[in-house]
Motif scaffolding. Structure first.
Motif, PDB file in Angstrom:
ATOM      1  N   CYS A 119       0.846  -1.194   0.000  1.00 11.75           N
ATOM      2  CA  CYS A 119       0.000   0.000   0.000  1.00 11.75           C
ATOM      3  C   CYS A 119       0.876   1.236   0.000  1.00 11.75           C
ATOM      4  O   CYS A 119       2.070   1.175   0.265  1.00 11.75           O
ATOM      5  CB  CYS A 119      -0.955   0.003   1.182  1.00 11.75           C
ATOM      6  N   ASP A 120       0.253   2.358  -0.296  1.00  7.17           N
ATOM      7  CA  ASP A 120       0.956   3.635  -0.335  1.00  7.17           C
ATOM      8  C   ASP A 120       1.140   4.147   1.086  1.00  7.17           C
ATOM      9  O   ASP A 120       0.232   4.082   1.911  1.00  7.17           O
ATOM     10  CB  ASP A 120       0.141   4.627  -1.158  1.00  7.17           C
ATOM     11  N   ASN A 121       2.321   4.656   1.400  1.00  5.77           N
ATOM     12  CA  ASN A 121       2.610   5.149   2.745  1.00  5.77           C
ATOM     13  C   ASN A 121       1.878   6.446   3.073  1.00  5.77           C
ATOM     14  O   ASN A 121       1.882   6.880   4.221  1.00  5.77           O
ATOM     15  CB  ASN A 121       4.117   5.375   2.915  1.00  5.77           C
ATOM     16  N   GLN A 122       1.246   7.060   2.090  1.00  6.26           N
ATOM     17  CA  GLN A 122       0.544   8.314   2.338  1.00  6.26           C
ATOM     18  C   GLN A 122      -0.776   8.098   3.087  1.00  6.26           C
ATOM     19  O   GLN A 122      -1.296   9.001   3.713  1.00  6.26           O
ATOM     20  CB  GLN A 122       0.266   9.031   1.014  1.00  6.26           C
ATOM     21  N   GLN A 123      -1.342   6.867   3.015  1.00  8.11           N
ATOM     22  CA  GLN A 123      -2.615   6.573   3.687  1.00  8.11           C
ATOM     23  C   GLN A 123      -2.335   5.598   4.817  1.00  8.11           C
ATOM     24  O   GLN A 123      -2.156   4.423   4.578  1.00  8.11           O
ATOM     25  CB  GLN A 123      -3.600   5.922   2.723  1.00  8.11           C
ATOM     26  N   LEU A 124      -2.289   6.094   6.033  1.00  5.44           N
ATOM     27  CA  LEU A 124      -1.914   5.227   7.140  1.00  5.44           C
ATOM     28  C   LEU A 124      -2.973   5.170   8.234  1.00  5.44           C
ATOM     29  O   LEU A 124      -3.498   6.182   8.660  1.00  5.44           O
ATOM     30  CB  LEU A 124      -0.587   5.690   7.758  1.00  5.44           C
ATOM     31  N   ASP A 125      -3.308   3.981   8.656  1.00  2.00           N
ATOM     32  CA  ASP A 125      -4.022   3.703   9.889  1.00  2.00           C
ATOM     33  C   ASP A 125      -3.396   2.421  10.435  1.00  2.00           C
ATOM     34  O   ASP A 125      -2.323   2.024   9.994  1.00  2.00           O
ATOM     35  CB  ASP A 125      -5.537   3.603   9.681  1.00  2.00           C
ATOM     36  N   LYS A 126      -4.045   1.732  11.367  1.00  2.30           N
ATOM     37  CA  LYS A 126      -3.398   0.596  12.020  1.00  2.30           C
ATOM     38  C   LYS A 126      -3.026  -0.521  11.061  1.00  2.30           C
ATOM     39  O   LYS A 126      -1.975  -1.129  11.180  1.00  2.30           O
ATOM     40  CB  LYS A 126      -4.292   0.052  13.126  1.00  2.30           C
ATOM     41  N   PHE A 127      -3.902  -0.844  10.122  1.00  2.00           N
ATOM     42  CA  PHE A 127      -3.622  -1.916   9.172  1.00  2.00           C
ATOM     43  C   PHE A 127      -3.537  -1.407   7.743  1.00  2.00           C
ATOM     44  O   PHE A 127      -3.747  -2.165   6.806  1.00  2.00           O
ATOM     45  CB  PHE A 127      -4.689  -3.009   9.266  1.00  2.00           C
ATOM     46  N   ALA A 128      -3.234  -0.144   7.560  1.00  2.00           N
ATOM     47  CA  ALA A 128      -3.230   0.435   6.222  1.00  2.00           C
ATOM     48  C   ALA A 128      -2.206  -0.226   5.307  1.00  2.00           C
ATOM     49  O   ALA A 128      -2.443  -0.355   4.120  1.00  2.00           O
ATOM     50  CB  ALA A 128      -2.946   1.931   6.303  1.00  2.00           C
ATOM     51  N   LYS A 129      -1.093  -0.671   5.872  1.00  2.00           N
ATOM     52  CA  LYS A 129      -0.057  -1.253   5.030  1.00  2.00           C
ATOM     53  C   LYS A 129      -0.434  -2.631   4.506  1.00  2.00           C
ATOM     54  O   LYS A 129       0.115  -3.095   3.528  1.00  2.00           O
ATOM     55  CB  LYS A 129       1.258  -1.327   5.789  1.00  2.00           C
ATOM     56  N   LEU A 130      -1.376  -3.288   5.152  1.00  2.00           N
ATOM     57  CA  LEU A 130      -1.799  -4.618   4.706  1.00  2.00           C
ATOM     58  C   LEU A 130      -3.235  -4.661   4.212  1.00  2.00           C
ATOM     59  O   LEU A 130      -3.658  -5.663   3.645  1.00  2.00           O
ATOM     60  CB  LEU A 130      -1.634  -5.627   5.842  1.00  2.00           C
ATOM     61  N   ARG A 131      -3.993  -3.597   4.404  1.00  2.12           N
ATOM     62  CA  ARG A 131      -5.407  -3.607   4.040  1.00  2.12           C
ATOM     63  C   ARG A 131      -5.654  -3.920   2.565  1.00  2.12           C
ATOM     64  O   ARG A 131      -6.539  -4.720   2.251  1.00  2.12           O
ATOM     65  CB  ARG A 131      -6.072  -2.294   4.422  1.00  2.12           C
ATOM     66  N   PRO A 132      -4.929  -3.350   1.601  1.00  2.00           N
ATOM     67  CA  PRO A 132      -5.195  -3.712   0.199  1.00  2.00           C
ATOM     68  C   PRO A 132      -4.965  -5.199  -0.079  1.00  2.00           C
ATOM     69  O   PRO A 132      -5.738  -5.816  -0.807  1.00  2.00           O
ATOM     70  CB  PRO A 132      -4.203  -2.851  -0.590  1.00  2.00           C
ATOM     71  N   LEU A 133      -3.943  -5.782   0.528  1.00  2.00           N
ATOM     72  CA  LEU A 133      -3.691  -7.209   0.341  1.00  2.00           C
ATOM     73  C   LEU A 133      -4.778  -8.039   1.002  1.00  2.00           C
ATOM     74  O   LEU A 133      -5.272  -9.011   0.427  1.00  2.00           O
ATOM     75  CB  LEU A 133      -2.316  -7.586   0.902  1.00  2.00           C
ATOM     76  N   PHE A 134      -5.197  -7.674   2.221  1.00  2.00           N
ATOM     77  CA  PHE A 134      -6.277  -8.390   2.899  1.00  2.00           C
ATOM     78  C   PHE A 134      -7.567  -8.334   2.083  1.00  2.00           C
ATOM     79  O   PHE A 134      -8.263  -9.331   1.927  1.00  2.00           O
ATOM     80  CB  PHE A 134      -6.547  -7.794   4.283  1.00  2.00           C
ATOM     81  N   THR A 135      -7.896  -7.161   1.564  1.00  2.00           N
ATOM     82  CA  THR A 135      -9.119  -6.988   0.783  1.00  2.00           C
ATOM     83  C   THR A 135      -9.086  -7.848  -0.474  1.00  2.00           C
ATOM     84  O   THR A 135     -10.061  -8.534  -0.799  1.00  2.00           O
ATOM     85  CB  THR A 135      -9.299  -5.510   0.398  1.00  2.00           C
ATOM     86  N   LEU A 136      -7.963  -7.832  -1.153  1.00  2.00           N
ATOM     87  CA  LEU A 136      -7.826  -8.613  -2.386  1.00  2.00           C
ATOM     88  C   LEU A 136      -7.869 -10.108  -2.107  1.00  2.00           C
ATOM     89  O   LEU A 136      -8.551 -10.862  -2.806  1.00  2.00           O
ATOM     90  CB  LEU A 136      -6.512  -8.231  -3.079  1.00  2.00           C
ATOM     91  N   LEU A 137      -7.178 -10.559  -1.075  1.00  2.00           N
ATOM     92  CA  LEU A 137      -7.182 -11.983  -0.748  1.00  2.00           C
ATOM     93  C   LEU A 137      -8.551 -12.448  -0.259  1.00  2.00           C
ATOM     94  O   LEU A 137      -8.982 -13.556  -0.584  1.00  2.00           O
ATOM     95  CB  LEU A 137      -6.105 -12.300   0.289  1.00  2.00           C
ATOM     96  N   ASN A 138      -9.253 -11.632   0.522  1.00  2.00           N
ATOM     97  CA  ASN A 138     -10.606 -11.998   0.950  1.00  2.00           C
ATOM     98  C   ASN A 138     -11.531 -12.172  -0.246  1.00  2.00           C
ATOM     99  O   ASN A 138     -12.365 -13.087  -0.277  1.00  2.00           O
ATOM    100  CB  ASN A 138     -11.177 -10.961   1.913  1.00  2.00           C
ATOM    101  N   LYS A 139     -11.380 -11.301  -1.244  1.00  2.00           N
ATOM    102  CA  LYS A 139     -12.177 -11.430  -2.462  1.00  2.00           C
ATOM    103  C   LYS A 139     -11.850 -12.740  -3.180  1.00  2.00           C
ATOM    104  O   LYS A 139     -12.743 -13.459  -3.621  1.00  2.00           O
ATOM    105  CB  LYS A 139     -11.913 -10.233  -3.382  1.00  2.00           C
TER     106      LYS A 139
END
Length: 192
Positions: A119-139
């Protein structure tokens, strides 16, 4: 009213669960893995890792083949454990692995390891660095899960010992510190 018992199984009408629409379990391991880590996931890793390297003023660009080799080495490390990951590239017979050394060089692996981002370092919250991967894998898990009637849902701990506000401590578990994830599995062992 009088009932008489018959010694035979009940005849039940067929359900959707009797004939699954997609049989992910019958595929070979590479096909099953490629259902989840496909071109879309590789592109996500590739684009975000290149963006991160660019933000850190690092020159070398990553390619799809290198990311595939990198993921392959990480999977193989789960089976063949050595004290340090650099030992796979040493010349001693007890730790040298020809498959790894032919797939990727040690320095290139270390470079990819130090620049791995999803993920892009410009958008940060607790799981921001893994959220795109989690979302894609859940799909991907939802698309490729087999249609079965019997499912088991349970928690699983991912071990983690460093500091993070989402880390949990659960007394009485073999892995007491880490991230708690919920997972569903079918009777044949398919985890989604």
């Amino acid at each position: 009213m009088h009932y008489s018992w018959i010694k035979e199984d009940l005849k039940l009408p067929p359900t959707d669960f009797d004939s699954p629409t997609n049989s992910a379990i019958t595929e070979n391991p590479l096909e099953l893995f490629s259902n989840f880590v496909d071109e879309e996931v590789i592109e996500l890793i590739l684009n975000q890792s290149n963006k991160y390297a660019q933000q850190k003023n690092r020159k070398a660009k990553k390619e799809k083949q290198e990311v595939n080799a990198f993921i392959g080495v990480l999977i193989l490390r789960g089976y063949m454990q050595v004290p340090r990951r650099r030992m796979f590239w040493e010349r001693e017979k007890d730790c040298h692995n020809v498959m790894i050394t032919e797939a990727i060089t040690r320095d290139r692996f270390e470079y990819l390891f130090s620049n791995l981002h999803v993920c892009d370092n410009q958008q940060l919250d607790k799981f921001a660095k893994l959220r795109p991967l989690f979302t894609l894998l859940n799909k991907k898990f939802m698309e490729n899960s087999s249609l079965e009637e019997m499912h088991s849902v349970d928690e699983g701990m991912v071990p983690y010992y460093a500091r993070h506000s989402c880390k949990q401590y659960i007394r009485g578990k073999p892995m007491r510190y880490g991230y708690k994830l919920w997972a569903g599995s079918t009777r044949l062992g398919y985890l989604n």
